[in-house]
Scaffold this motif. Sequence first.
Motif, PDB file in Angstrom:
ATOM      1  N   TYR A  57       0.852  -1.190   0.000  1.00  0.00           N
ATOM      2  CA  TYR A  57       0.000   0.000   0.000  1.00  0.00           C
ATOM      3  C   TYR A  57       0.884   1.234   0.000  1.00  0.00           C
ATOM      4  O   TYR A  57       2.003   1.214   0.462  1.00  0.00           O
ATOM      5  CB  TYR A  57      -0.897   0.032   1.243  1.00  0.00           C
ATOM      6  N   GLY A  58       0.364   2.287  -0.479  1.00  0.00           N
ATOM      7  CA  GLY A  58       1.098   3.540  -0.513  1.00  0.00           C
ATOM      8  C   GLY A  58       0.467   4.499  -1.491  1.00  0.00           C
ATOM      9  O   GLY A  58       0.279   5.666  -1.199  1.00  0.00           O
ATOM     10  N   ASP A  59       0.102   3.979  -2.668  1.00  0.00           N
ATOM     11  CA  ASP A  59      -0.513   4.833  -3.681  1.00  0.00           C
ATOM     12  C   ASP A  59      -2.022   4.955  -3.502  1.00  0.00           C
ATOM     13  O   ASP A  59      -2.644   5.837  -4.075  1.00  0.00           O
ATOM     14  CB  ASP A  59      -0.220   4.295  -5.091  1.00  0.00           C
ATOM     15  N   GLU A  60      -2.594   4.068  -2.734  1.00  0.00           N
ATOM     16  CA  GLU A  60      -4.033   4.106  -2.507  1.00  0.00           C
ATOM     17  C   GLU A  60      -4.306   3.911  -1.020  1.00  0.00           C
ATOM     18  O   GLU A  60      -3.490   3.329  -0.310  1.00  0.00           O
ATOM     19  CB  GLU A  60      -4.741   3.023  -3.333  1.00  0.00           C
ATOM     20  N   PRO A  61      -5.439   4.398  -0.540  1.00  0.00           N
ATOM     21  CA  PRO A  61      -5.754   4.239   0.886  1.00  0.00           C
ATOM     22  C   PRO A  61      -5.946   2.763   1.253  1.00  0.00           C
ATOM     23  O   PRO A  61      -6.517   1.989   0.489  1.00  0.00           O
ATOM     24  CB  PRO A  61      -7.068   5.007   1.055  1.00  0.00           C
ATOM     25  N   MET A  62      -5.448   2.389   2.407  1.00  0.00           N
ATOM     26  CA  MET A  62      -5.552   1.020   2.891  1.00  0.00           C
ATOM     27  C   MET A  62      -7.000   0.676   3.229  1.00  0.00           C
ATOM     28  O   MET A  62      -7.748   1.520   3.717  1.00  0.00           O
ATOM     29  CB  MET A  62      -4.681   0.873   4.149  1.00  0.00           C
ATOM     30  N   ARG A  63      -7.375  -0.558   2.975  1.00  0.00           N
ATOM     31  CA  ARG A  63      -8.678  -1.087   3.386  1.00  0.00           C
ATOM     32  C   ARG A  63      -8.551  -1.669   4.792  1.00  0.00           C
ATOM     33  O   ARG A  63      -7.511  -2.223   5.144  1.00  0.00           O
ATOM     34  CB  ARG A  63      -9.127  -2.196   2.448  1.00  0.00           C
ATOM     35  N   LEU A  64      -9.608  -1.584   5.549  1.00  0.00           N
ATOM     36  CA  LEU A  64      -9.627  -2.180   6.876  1.00  0.00           C
ATOM     37  C   LEU A  64     -10.255  -3.557   6.806  1.00  0.00           C
ATOM     38  O   LEU A  64     -11.128  -3.807   5.967  1.00  0.00           O
ATOM     39  CB  LEU A  64     -10.431  -1.336   7.860  1.00  0.00           C
ATOM     40  N   VAL A  65      -9.806  -4.434   7.703  1.00  0.00           N
ATOM     41  CA  VAL A  65     -10.453  -5.729   7.877  1.00  0.00           C
ATOM     42  C   VAL A  65     -10.643  -5.932   9.375  1.00  0.00           C
ATOM     43  O   VAL A  65      -9.788  -5.558  10.181  1.00  0.00           O
ATOM     44  CB  VAL A  65      -9.657  -6.892   7.230  1.00  0.00           C
ATOM     45  N   CYS A  66     -11.799  -6.467   9.732  1.00  0.00           N
ATOM     46  CA  CYS A  66     -12.141  -6.661  11.137  1.00  0.00           C
ATOM     47  C   CYS A  66     -12.583  -8.102  11.352  1.00  0.00           C
ATOM     48  O   CYS A  66     -13.143  -8.733  10.449  1.00  0.00           O
ATOM     49  CB  CYS A  66     -13.279  -5.730  11.545  1.00  0.00           C
ATOM     50  N   PHE A  67     -12.340  -8.593  12.550  1.00  0.00           N
ATOM     51  CA  PHE A  67     -12.717  -9.956  12.901  1.00  0.00           C
ATOM     52  C   PHE A  67     -13.505  -9.951  14.200  1.00  0.00           C
ATOM     53  O   PHE A  67     -13.030  -9.420  15.204  1.00  0.00           O
ATOM     54  CB  PHE A  67     -11.468 -10.827  13.095  1.00  0.00           C
ATOM     55  N   LEU A  68     -14.673 -10.547  14.170  1.00  0.00           N
ATOM     56  CA  LEU A  68     -15.477 -10.734  15.374  1.00  0.00           C
ATOM     57  C   LEU A  68     -15.356 -12.195  15.778  1.00  0.00           C
ATOM     58  O   LEU A  68     -15.630 -13.088  14.980  1.00  0.00           O
ATOM     59  CB  LEU A  68     -16.946 -10.392  15.113  1.00  0.00           C
ATOM     60  N   GLU A  69     -14.917 -12.418  16.993  1.00  0.00           N
ATOM     61  CA  GLU A  69     -14.830 -13.761  17.571  1.00  0.00           C
ATOM     62  C   GLU A  69     -15.819 -13.767  18.730  1.00  0.00           C
ATOM     63  O   GLU A  69     -15.643 -13.024  19.697  1.00  0.00           O
ATOM     64  CB  GLU A  69     -13.411 -14.044  18.083  1.00  0.00           C
ATOM     65  N   ALA A  70     -16.894 -14.569  18.607  1.00  0.00           N
ATOM     66  CA  ALA A  70     -17.981 -14.452  19.572  1.00  0.00           C
ATOM     67  C   ALA A  70     -18.807 -15.729  19.629  1.00  0.00           C
ATOM     68  O   ALA A  70     -18.682 -16.598  18.762  1.00  0.00           O
ATOM     69  CB  ALA A  70     -18.875 -13.275  19.176  1.00  0.00           C
ATOM     70  N   PRO A  71     -19.702 -15.814  20.618  1.00  0.00           N
ATOM     71  CA  PRO A  71     -20.613 -16.960  20.683  1.00  0.00           C
ATOM     72  C   PRO A  71     -21.535 -16.991  19.468  1.00  0.00           C
ATOM     73  O   PRO A  71     -21.836 -15.960  18.871  1.00  0.00           O
ATOM     74  CB  PRO A  71     -21.426 -16.709  21.953  1.00  0.00           C
ATOM     75  N   GLU A  72     -21.973 -18.174  19.163  1.00  0.00           N
ATOM     76  CA  GLU A  72     -22.874 -18.373  18.037  1.00  0.00           C
ATOM     77  C   GLU A  72     -24.262 -17.826  18.373  1.00  0.00           C
ATOM     78  O   GLU A  72     -24.774 -18.034  19.459  1.00  0.00           O
ATOM     79  CB  GLU A  72     -22.961 -19.883  17.775  1.00  0.00           C
ATOM     80  N   PHE A  73     -24.822 -17.087  17.411  1.00  0.00           N
ATOM     81  CA  PHE A  73     -26.228 -16.724  17.536  1.00  0.00           C
ATOM     82  C   PHE A  73     -26.836 -16.608  16.148  1.00  0.00           C
ATOM     83  O   PHE A  73     -26.130 -16.551  15.152  1.00  0.00           O
ATOM     84  CB  PHE A  73     -26.443 -15.459  18.391  1.00  0.00           C
ATOM     85  N   THR A  74     -28.165 -16.592  16.095  1.00  0.00           N
ATOM     86  CA  THR A  74     -28.857 -16.778  14.822  1.00  0.00           C
ATOM     87  C   THR A  74     -29.477 -15.521  14.235  1.00  0.00           C
ATOM     88  O   THR A  74     -30.073 -15.588  13.180  1.00  0.00           O
ATOM     89  CB  THR A  74     -29.973 -17.828  14.988  1.00  0.00           C
ATOM     90  N   GLY A  75     -29.331 -14.388  14.867  1.00  0.00           N
ATOM     91  CA  GLY A  75     -30.041 -13.185  14.430  1.00  0.00           C
ATOM     92  C   GLY A  75     -29.392 -12.460  13.259  1.00  0.00           C
ATOM     93  O   GLY A  75     -28.534 -11.611  13.458  1.00  0.00           O
ATOM     94  N   GLU A  76     -29.815 -12.774  12.040  1.00  0.00           N
ATOM     95  CA  GLU A  76     -29.239 -12.110  10.864  1.00  0.00           C
ATOM     96  C   GLU A  76     -29.524 -10.613  10.871  1.00  0.00           C
ATOM     97  O   GLU A  76     -28.658  -9.809  10.514  1.00  0.00           O
ATOM     98  CB  GLU A  76     -29.780 -12.747   9.586  1.00  0.00           C
ATOM     99  N   ASP A  77     -30.716 -10.212  11.268  1.00  0.00           N
ATOM    100  CA  ASP A  77     -31.023  -8.780  11.332  1.00  0.00           C
ATOM    101  C   ASP A  77     -30.158  -8.075  12.373  1.00  0.00           C
ATOM    102  O   ASP A  77     -29.727  -6.940  12.175  1.00  0.00           O
ATOM    103  CB  ASP A  77     -32.507  -8.550  11.635  1.00  0.00           C
ATOM    104  N   VAL A  78     -29.898  -8.751  13.480  1.00  0.00           N
ATOM    105  CA  VAL A  78     -29.038  -8.194  14.523  1.00  0.00           C
ATOM    106  C   VAL A  78     -27.621  -8.043  13.985  1.00  0.00           C
ATOM    107  O   VAL A  78     -26.966  -7.013  14.186  1.00  0.00           O
ATOM    108  CB  VAL A  78     -29.072  -9.083  15.793  1.00  0.00           C
ATOM    109  N   SER A  79     -27.138  -9.051  13.265  1.00  0.00           N
ATOM    110  CA  SER A  79     -25.800  -8.980  12.658  1.00  0.00           C
ATOM    111  C   SER A  79     -25.715  -7.841  11.655  1.00  0.00           C
ATOM    112  O   SER A  79     -24.716  -7.130  11.582  1.00  0.00           O
ATOM    113  CB  SER A  79     -25.465 -10.291  11.946  1.00  0.00           C
ATOM    114  N   ARG A  80     -26.752  -7.676  10.876  1.00  0.00           N
ATOM    115  CA  ARG A  80     -26.791  -6.610   9.867  1.00  0.00           C
ATOM    116  C   ARG A  80     -26.703  -5.236  10.542  1.00  0.00           C
ATOM    117  O   ARG A  80     -25.926  -4.374  10.119  1.00  0.00           O
ATOM    118  CB  ARG A  80     -28.074  -6.727   9.050  1.00  0.00           C
ATOM    119  N   ALA A  81     -27.481  -5.032  11.588  1.00  0.00           N
ATOM    120  CA  ALA A  81     -27.477  -3.748  12.304  1.00  0.00           C
ATOM    121  C   ALA A  81     -26.123  -3.503  12.974  1.00  0.00           C
ATOM    122  O   ALA A  81     -25.599  -2.381  12.941  1.00  0.00           O
ATOM    123  CB  ALA A  81     -28.604  -3.726  13.339  1.00  0.00           C
TER     124      ALA A  81
END
Length: 138
Positions: A57-81
Amino acid sequence: MPQFFIEAPAGIGREAKQQLMIEVTAAIEEAFRMSPDIQVWLREYSGENVAYDGRLYGDEPMRLVCFLEAPEFTGEDVSRAMTKRINDAIEVAYEGIANTAETLILMNRYPLQDAGFQGRLQSDDPELVEAIKRLNGA
Protein backbone atom coordinates in the motif's frame (compact mmCIF):
# COMPACT_ATOMS: atom_id res chain seq x y z
CA MET A 1 -16.80 -12.47 25.88
CA PRO A 2 -17.06 -11.19 22.27
CA GLN A 3 -13.68 -10.11 20.92
CA PHE A 4 -13.39 -7.65 18.04
CA PHE A 5 -10.14 -7.08 16.15
CA ILE A 6 -9.62 -4.10 13.85
CA GLU A 7 -6.72 -4.32 11.38
CA ALA A 8 -6.16 -0.74 10.24
CA PRO A 9 -3.64 1.81 9.05
CA ALA A 10 -1.77 3.81 11.64
CA GLY A 11 -2.65 7.47 11.84
CA ILE A 12 -5.72 8.22 13.92
CA GLY A 13 -5.36 10.10 17.20
CA ARG A 14 -6.17 9.00 20.73
CA GLU A 15 -9.58 10.72 20.80
CA ALA A 16 -10.61 9.09 17.52
CA LYS A 17 -9.46 5.71 18.85
CA GLN A 18 -11.41 6.18 22.08
CA GLN A 19 -14.58 7.15 20.23
CA LEU A 20 -14.15 4.23 17.83
CA MET A 21 -13.79 1.81 20.75
CA ILE A 22 -16.89 3.24 22.44
CA GLU A 23 -18.99 2.94 19.27
CA VAL A 24 -17.78 -0.56 18.37
CA THR A 25 -18.33 -1.79 21.92
CA ALA A 26 -21.85 -0.32 21.94
CA ALA A 27 -22.69 -2.01 18.62
CA ILE A 28 -21.50 -5.39 19.89
CA GLU A 29 -23.19 -4.94 23.26
CA GLU A 30 -26.48 -4.12 21.54
CA ALA A 31 -26.20 -7.29 19.46
CA PHE A 32 -24.98 -9.71 22.13
CA ARG A 33 -26.21 -8.09 25.35
CA MET A 34 -23.09 -9.36 27.13
CA SER A 35 -21.64 -6.22 28.66
CA PRO A 36 -19.24 -5.69 30.37
CA ASP A 37 -17.33 -8.56 28.78
CA ILE A 38 -16.49 -7.12 25.34
CA GLN A 39 -12.94 -6.45 24.20
CA VAL A 40 -11.93 -4.43 21.15
CA TRP A 41 -8.39 -4.72 19.81
CA LEU A 42 -6.90 -2.19 17.40
CA ARG A 43 -3.90 -3.38 15.43
CA GLU A 44 -2.28 -0.65 13.35
CA TYR A 45 -0.02 -1.08 10.35
CA SER A 46 2.05 1.17 8.15
CA GLY A 47 1.49 0.85 4.40
CA GLU A 48 4.87 -0.83 4.00
CA ASN A 49 3.60 -3.80 6.04
CA VAL A 50 0.40 -4.47 4.07
CA ALA A 51 0.00 -5.56 0.46
CA TYR A 52 -2.95 -5.55 -1.90
CA ASP A 53 -2.64 -8.03 -4.78
CA GLY A 54 1.06 -8.29 -4.01
CA ARG A 55 1.71 -4.53 -4.10
CA LEU A 56 2.54 -2.63 -0.94
CA TYR A 57 0.00 0.00 0.00
CA GLY A 58 1.10 3.54 -0.51
CA ASP A 59 -0.51 4.83 -3.68
CA GLU A 60 -4.03 4.11 -2.51
CA PRO A 61 -5.75 4.24 0.89
CA MET A 62 -5.55 1.02 2.89
CA ARG A 63 -8.68 -1.09 3.39
CA LEU A 64 -9.63 -2.18 6.88
CA VAL A 65 -10.45 -5.73 7.88
CA CYS A 66 -12.14 -6.66 11.14
CA PHE A 67 -12.72 -9.96 12.90
CA LEU A 68 -15.48 -10.73 15.37
CA GLU A 69 -14.83 -13.76 17.57
CA ALA A 70 -17.98 -14.45 19.57
CA PRO A 71 -20.61 -16.96 20.68
CA GLU A 72 -22.87 -18.37 18.04
CA PHE A 73 -26.23 -16.72 17.54
CA THR A 74 -28.86 -16.78 14.82
CA GLY A 75 -30.04 -13.18 14.43
CA GLU A 76 -29.24 -12.11 10.86
CA ASP A 77 -31.02 -8.78 11.33
CA VAL A 78 -29.04 -8.19 14.52
CA SER A 79 -25.80 -8.98 12.66
CA ARG A 80 -26.79 -6.61 9.87
CA ALA A 81 -27.48 -3.75 12.30
CA MET A 82 -24.24 -4.41 14.22
CA THR A 83 -22.22 -4.46 10.99
CA LYS A 84 -23.74 -1.16 9.85
CA ARG A 85 -23.08 0.52 13.19
CA ILE A 86 -19.47 -0.70 13.32
CA ASN A 87 -18.84 0.37 9.73
CA ASP A 88 -20.28 3.82 10.47
CA ALA A 89 -17.90 4.21 13.43
CA ILE A 90 -14.95 3.13 11.29
CA GLU A 91 -15.91 5.64 8.57
CA VAL A 92 -15.86 8.48 11.10
CA ALA A 93 -12.56 7.42 12.73
CA TYR A 94 -10.67 6.79 9.49
CA GLU A 95 -12.11 9.50 7.23
CA GLY A 96 -9.36 10.62 4.87
CA ILE A 97 -6.93 7.97 6.18
CA ALA A 98 -8.30 4.68 4.84
CA ASN A 99 -10.65 3.22 2.24
CA THR A 100 -13.60 2.73 4.58
CA ALA A 101 -16.04 2.08 1.73
CA GLU A 102 -14.50 -1.39 1.42
CA THR A 103 -14.16 -2.41 5.07
CA LEU A 104 -14.49 -6.17 5.52
CA ILE A 105 -15.99 -7.53 8.75
CA LEU A 106 -15.62 -11.28 9.19
CA MET A 107 -17.74 -12.89 11.90
CA ASN A 108 -16.51 -16.09 13.49
CA ARG A 109 -19.10 -17.50 15.84
CA TYR A 110 -18.50 -20.46 18.05
CA PRO A 111 -20.78 -22.92 19.83
CA LEU A 112 -20.18 -22.63 23.58
CA GLN A 113 -18.62 -26.09 23.69
CA ASP A 114 -15.89 -24.78 21.34
CA ALA A 115 -14.79 -21.92 23.60
CA GLY A 116 -12.87 -22.21 26.86
CA PHE A 117 -12.49 -19.57 29.56
CA GLN A 118 -11.09 -19.75 33.09
CA GLY A 119 -10.18 -23.40 32.63
CA ARG A 120 -13.60 -24.65 31.57
CA LEU A 121 -15.82 -24.81 28.53
CA GLN A 122 -18.27 -21.97 28.12
CA SER A 123 -21.02 -24.60 27.76
CA ASP A 124 -20.37 -25.45 31.44
CA ASP A 125 -21.44 -21.95 32.55
CA PRO A 126 -25.21 -22.07 33.21
CA GLU A 127 -25.58 -18.27 33.14
CA LEU A 128 -23.88 -18.02 29.77
CA VAL A 129 -25.90 -20.93 28.36
CA GLU A 130 -29.11 -19.14 29.40
CA ALA A 131 -27.91 -15.80 27.97
CA ILE A 132 -27.20 -17.44 24.60
CA LYS A 133 -30.61 -19.15 24.64
CA ARG A 134 -32.27 -15.76 25.23
CA LEU A 135 -30.13 -14.20 22.51
CA ASN A 136 -31.28 -16.88 20.05
CA GLY A 137 -34.93 -16.59 21.07
CA ALA A 138 -35.08 -20.08 22.58
